[in-house]
Design a protein around this motif. Structure first.
Motif, PDB file in Angstrom:
ATOM      1  N   GLY A  67       0.821  -1.213   0.000  1.00 28.93           N
ATOM      2  CA  GLY A  67       0.000   0.000   0.000  1.00 28.93           C
ATOM      3  C   GLY A  67       0.844   1.246   0.000  1.00 28.93           C
ATOM      4  N   GLU A  76      -6.395   3.723  -3.774  1.00 30.65           N
ATOM      5  CA  GLU A  76      -6.284   3.602  -2.322  1.00 30.65           C
ATOM      6  C   GLU A  76      -7.561   3.010  -1.732  1.00 30.65           C
ATOM      7  OE1 GLU A  76      -5.041   7.213  -0.463  1.00 30.65           O
ATOM      8  OE2 GLU A  76      -3.255   7.380  -1.718  1.00 30.65           O
ATOM      9  N   PRO A  77      -7.446   2.184  -0.689  1.00 29.62           N
ATOM     10  CA  PRO A  77      -8.627   1.594  -0.065  1.00 29.62           C
ATOM     11  C   PRO A  77      -9.678   2.623   0.358  1.00 29.62           C
ATOM     12  CG  PRO A  77      -6.694   0.426   0.674  1.00 29.62           C
ATOM     13  CD  PRO A  77      -6.211   1.623  -0.121  1.00 29.62           C
ATOM     14  N   ARG A  78      -9.271   3.770   0.845  1.00 29.16           N
ATOM     15  CA  ARG A  78     -10.275   4.755   1.279  1.00 29.16           C
ATOM     16  C   ARG A  78     -11.040   5.325   0.076  1.00 29.16           C
ATOM     17  NH1 ARG A  78      -5.531   7.887   2.894  1.00 29.16           N
ATOM     18  NH2 ARG A  78      -5.200   9.453   1.296  1.00 29.16           N
ATOM     19  N   HIS A  80     -11.634   3.593  -2.664  1.00 29.33           N
ATOM     20  CA  HIS A  80     -12.468   2.447  -3.012  1.00 29.33           C
ATOM     21  C   HIS A  80     -13.714   2.416  -2.127  1.00 29.33           C
ATOM     22  CE1 HIS A  80     -12.815  -2.214  -2.941  1.00 29.33           C
ATOM     23  NE2 HIS A  80     -13.414  -1.773  -4.032  1.00 29.33           N
ATOM     24  N   ALA A  81     -13.536   2.524  -0.823  1.00 24.64           N
ATOM     25  CA  ALA A  81     -14.659   2.496   0.116  1.00 24.64           C
ATOM     26  C   ALA A  81     -15.592   3.685  -0.105  1.00 24.64           C
ATOM     27  CB  ALA A  81     -14.140   2.479   1.553  1.00 24.64           C
ATOM     28  N   ASP A 109     -10.371  -4.783  -1.506  1.00 23.75           N
ATOM     29  CA  ASP A 109      -9.163  -3.979  -1.665  1.00 23.75           C
ATOM     30  C   ASP A 109      -8.054  -4.769  -2.351  1.00 23.75           C
ATOM     31  OD1 ASP A 109     -10.347  -1.756  -0.503  1.00 23.75           O
ATOM     32  OD2 ASP A 109      -9.489  -2.124   1.482  1.00 23.75           O
ATOM     33  N   LEU A 112      -8.237  -4.967  -6.090  1.00 25.15           N
ATOM     34  CA  LEU A 112      -7.720  -3.829  -6.854  1.00 25.15           C
ATOM     35  C   LEU A 112      -6.380  -4.185  -7.490  1.00 25.15           C
ATOM     36  CD1 LEU A 112      -8.613  -0.967  -4.368  1.00 25.15           C
ATOM     37  CD2 LEU A 112      -9.807  -1.543  -6.505  1.00 25.15           C
TER      38      LEU A 112
END
Length: 175
Positions: A67, A76-78, A80-81, A109, A112
């Motif tokens: 990451g 980035e995961p945030r 994505h969320a 995640d 991705l």
């Protein structure tokens, strides 16, 4: 004759992943999502963000951690969320088409990095939900400007010239 370019073939990424995914996402609730300009923008994004190689963000030569961004599109995961909560959460038909691209394993995640179709869909939706209009097809400098405003943002370290350079080196000669 075999492909001799660096990393993943942009021609293959376009033909086997990006165009089919955008066609899958298309619908009356997603007008223009599959435009040629979107295809070029995603190719340029992957070229700049990952060099069409890295599945994990490399922050330095000694970086051994995973990451904060994943996949060819370096999402980035945030982000994505947030996309699922604040955009797809209000568009059930589009959300269903995106969800159809996910597999049961691994987690979203991680997909991705491991699921090219899903990652391409998420990357396209990052741009699609923005009010910033796409550049015209063939306008690489315009795509770079859209990438900077929407994907990298003013707070990001990337520069439009770097996007154009990545396109010129990694996409254009092999497309």
């Amino acid at each position: 004759m075999s492909y001799a370019g660096p990393g993943l073939s942009p021609r293959h990424l376009e033909a086997f992943v990006i165009r089919p995914v955008l066609a899958h996402l298309a619908g009356t609730d997603a007008p223009g999502i599959d435009r040629d300009a979107a295809v070029e923008l995603l190719l340029g994004t992957a070229a700049h963000e990952s060099g069409l190689r890295a599945l994990d963000q490399i922050t330095s030569p000694t970086d051994r951690s995973l990451g904060p961004a994943f996949g060819l599109f370096q999402i980035e995961p945030r982000t994505h969320a947030d996309l699922w909560t604040n955009f797809l959460g209000h568009r059930p038909a589009l959300a269903a088409r995106v969800a159809a691209l996910r597999s049961a394993w691994p987690s979203g995640d991680v997909q991705l990095a491991t699921n090219l179709a899903y990652a391409a869909a998420i990357a396209r939706l990052v741009y699609f939900r923005s009010p910033v209009p796409l550049a015209a097809p063939g306008d690489v400098a315009g795509h770079a400007a859209v990438w900077k405003r929407v994907y990298n943002t003013t707070a990001g370290k990337g520069r439009p010239e770097q996007f154009v350079d990545a396109w010129s080196r990694l996409v254009q000669p092999y497309r």
